[in-house]
Design an enzyme around this catalytic site. Structure first.
Site, PDB file in Angstrom:
ATOM      1  N   GLY A  13       8.412  -8.570  -8.847  1.00 17.05           N
ATOM      2  CA  GLY A  13       7.366 -10.050  -9.837  1.00 17.05           C
ATOM      3  C   GLY A  13       7.794 -10.608 -10.678  1.00 17.05           C
ATOM      4  O   GLY A  13       7.559 -10.771 -11.369  1.00 17.05           O
ATOM      5  N   SER A  14       9.085 -10.917 -10.243  1.00 16.97           N
ATOM      6  CA  SER A  14       9.914 -11.185 -11.457  1.00 16.97           C
ATOM      7  C   SER A  14      10.233 -12.848 -10.760  1.00 16.97           C
ATOM      8  O   SER A  14       9.658 -13.174 -11.701  1.00 16.97           O
ATOM      9  CB  SER A  14      10.998 -10.365 -11.558  1.00 16.97           C
ATOM     10  OG  SER A  14      12.342 -10.173 -10.626  1.00 16.97           O
ATOM     11  N   ASN A  15       9.727 -12.686  -9.892  1.00 15.00           N
ATOM     12  CA  ASN A  15      10.254 -14.527  -9.975  1.00 15.00           C
ATOM     13  C   ASN A  15       7.975 -15.303  -9.886  1.00 15.00           C
ATOM     14  O   ASN A  15       8.169 -16.018 -10.835  1.00 15.00           O
ATOM     15  CB  ASN A  15      10.209 -14.961  -8.456  1.00 15.00           C
ATOM     16  CG  ASN A  15      11.896 -14.997  -8.405  1.00 15.00           C
ATOM     17  OD1 ASN A  15      11.625 -15.569  -8.504  1.00 15.00           O
ATOM     18  ND2 ASN A  15      12.100 -13.678  -7.990  1.00 15.00           N
ATOM     19  N   MET A  92       6.537 -10.026   1.621  1.00 19.53           N
ATOM     20  CA  MET A  92       7.737  -9.251   3.076  1.00 19.53           C
ATOM     21  C   MET A  92       6.781  -8.971   4.350  1.00 19.53           C
ATOM     22  O   MET A  92       6.700  -8.300   4.430  1.00 19.53           O
ATOM     23  CB  MET A  92       8.059  -8.060   2.548  1.00 19.53           C
ATOM     24  CG  MET A  92       8.514  -7.708   1.023  1.00 19.53           C
ATOM     25  SD  MET A  92      10.440  -9.137   1.172  1.00 19.53           S
ATOM     26  CE  MET A  92      11.501  -7.902   1.755  1.00 19.53           C
ATOM     27  N   ARG A  93       5.949  -9.767   4.521  1.00 16.89           N
ATOM     28  CA  ARG A  93       5.153 -10.311   5.498  1.00 16.89           C
ATOM     29  C   ARG A  93       5.479 -11.528   6.657  1.00 16.89           C
ATOM     30  O   ARG A  93       5.609 -12.563   6.008  1.00 16.89           O
ATOM     31  CB  ARG A  93       3.676 -10.227   5.633  1.00 16.89           C
ATOM     32  CG  ARG A  93       3.008  -8.682   4.942  1.00 16.89           C
ATOM     33  CD  ARG A  93       3.450  -7.568   5.385  1.00 16.89           C
ATOM     34  NE  ARG A  93       2.856  -7.584   7.007  1.00 16.89           N
ATOM     35  CZ  ARG A  93       3.469  -6.948   7.951  1.00 16.89           C
ATOM     36  NH1 ARG A  93       3.772  -5.610   7.695  1.00 16.89           N
ATOM     37  NH2 ARG A  93       2.538  -6.296   9.249  1.00 16.89           N
ATOM     38  N   ASN A 108       9.998 -20.876  -0.554  1.00 11.83           N
ATOM     39  CA  ASN A 108       9.492 -19.914  -0.601  1.00 11.83           C
ATOM     40  C   ASN A 108      11.550 -19.388  -1.585  1.00 11.83           C
ATOM     41  O   ASN A 108      11.874 -20.664  -0.974  1.00 11.83           O
ATOM     42  CB  ASN A 108      10.692 -19.086   1.054  1.00 11.83           C
ATOM     43  CG  ASN A 108      11.189 -18.026   1.137  1.00 11.83           C
ATOM     44  OD1 ASN A 108      10.120 -17.079   0.022  1.00 11.83           O
ATOM     45  ND2 ASN A 108      11.633 -17.173   1.883  1.00 11.83           N
ATOM     46  N   HIS A 110      14.943 -17.096  -2.093  1.00 16.63           N
ATOM     47  CA  HIS A 110      15.973 -16.426  -0.667  1.00 16.63           C
ATOM     48  C   HIS A 110      16.795 -16.100  -1.512  1.00 16.63           C
ATOM     49  O   HIS A 110      17.440 -17.415  -2.640  1.00 16.63           O
ATOM     50  CB  HIS A 110      15.938 -17.354   0.499  1.00 16.63           C
ATOM     51  CG  HIS A 110      16.771 -15.895   1.467  1.00 16.63           C
ATOM     52  ND1 HIS A 110      16.828 -14.795   2.102  1.00 16.63           N
ATOM     53  CD2 HIS A 110      18.024 -16.282   1.230  1.00 16.63           C
ATOM     54  CE1 HIS A 110      17.605 -14.514   2.769  1.00 16.63           C
ATOM     55  NE2 HIS A 110      18.520 -14.764   2.636  1.00 16.63           N
TER      56      HIS A 110
HETATM   57  C1  GRF Z   1      13.816 -11.846  -5.043  1.00 16.07           C
HETATM   58  O1  GRF Z   1      14.892 -11.794  -4.229  1.00 16.07           O
HETATM   59  C2  GRF Z   1      13.070 -13.319  -3.844  1.00 16.07           C
HETATM   60  O2  GRF Z   1      14.516 -13.459  -3.693  1.00 16.07           O
HETATM   61  C3  GRF Z   1      13.343 -12.551  -2.453  1.00 16.07           C
HETATM   62  O3  GRF Z   1      12.566 -11.504  -2.947  1.00 16.07           O
HETATM   63  C4  GRF Z   1      13.116 -10.953  -3.948  1.00 16.07           C
HETATM   64  C5  GRF Z   1      11.527 -11.165  -5.582  1.00 16.07           C
HETATM   65  O4  GRF Z   1      11.478 -10.188  -5.711  1.00 16.07           O
HETATM   66  N1  GRF Z   1      12.861 -13.299  -1.391  1.00 16.07           N
HETATM   67  P1  GRF Z   1      10.791 -10.183  -7.194  1.00 16.07           P
HETATM   68  O5  GRF Z   1       9.607  -9.070  -6.516  1.00 16.07           O
HETATM   69  O6  GRF Z   1      10.267 -11.783  -7.884  1.00 16.07           O
HETATM   70  O7  GRF Z   1      11.361  -9.259  -8.579  1.00 16.07           O
END
Ligand code: GRF
Length: 207
Positions: A13-15, A92-93, A108, A110
């Site tokens: 969940g860092s994003n 991740m689905r 999204n 990536h």
């Molecule tokens: C990130 O690297 C994103 O690009 C990928 O999954 C990762 C999620 O990281 N799709 P976080 O859970 O947001 O830390």
């Protein structure tokens, strides 16, 4: 008027955190992270969201007999909360047309320069391939895996001999900058999709 954003995540969940922090710094414009939806009960992102005062909902994919059934539950959850923009932040689905047709914009993030290294391990795949440059892509979601029109993209150099962790730190730092920027643009109505191309409109040009 606020523009309600729903974030879907499966892991750390860092994003998600970066989005909420950007919102709190006033960098998301009218966009407001209204809800975090997660499919894994053990995912740290659930607690992180609650800790930040954002509603966190678990929709466990294992409780559904089909991908479509799971997707319908996700759509209902987001619609009930008035979500207009969906952000996949480490979700991740694979989503089916049931979900994809329910929202006009799904974004999204990536951890590679698409179309290179799509899939679940963009960072590891770029390193294993021996690439000298990789990066981050923020894109609109279509029915393929990591194939939708690109909104923002930036490169990161892979330093000879560096560890995966060291590269990952730089990649994630870049994600945390680019994803909020893309969400702010979407909220401002500044993304115009023309086929595969996403044109970023000046503030005066927007629809
Ligand atoms: C990130 O690297 C994103 O690009 C990928 O999954 C990762 C999620 O990281 N799709 P976080 O859970 O947001 O830390």
């Amino acid at each position: 008027m606020t523009f309600r954003v729903g974030v879907l995540a499966s892991g750390t969940g860092s994003n998600f955190v970066a989005l909420v922090e950007a919102q709190r710094r006033g960098e998301l414009g009218s966009a407001e992270v209204a809800v975090l939806v997660c499919n894994r009960p053990e995912a740290p992102v659930l607690e992180r969201a609650r800790g930040m005062g954002v509603e966190a909902v678990l929709v466990d994919h294992r409780q559904y007999g089909s991908r479509e059934g799971f997707d319908r539950a996700l759509v209902d959850c987001l619609r009930e909360r008035g979500v207009e923009l969906v952000v996949l932040a480490g979700f991740m689905r694979i989503l089916t047309p049931v979900f994809l047709s329910a929202f006009s914009q799904i974004i999204n993030v990536h951890p590679a320069l698409l179309p290179a290294f799509p899939g679940t391990d963009g960072i590891g795949d770029a390193m294993a391939y021996g690439a000298k440059v990789t990066g981050v892509t923020v894109h609109l979601v279509d029915s393929g895996v990591d194939t939708g029109p690109i909104i923002l993209q930036e490169a990161v150099e892979i330093v000879a001999g560096e560890s995966r962790d060291s590269l990952a730190v730089r990649i994630h730092g870049l994600e945390h900058r680019l994803l909020p920027r893309a969400v702010a643009l979407a909220a401002q109505g500044r993304l115009r999709v023309e086929g595969r191309h996403v044109r970023i409109l000046d503030s005066e040009e927007r629809a």
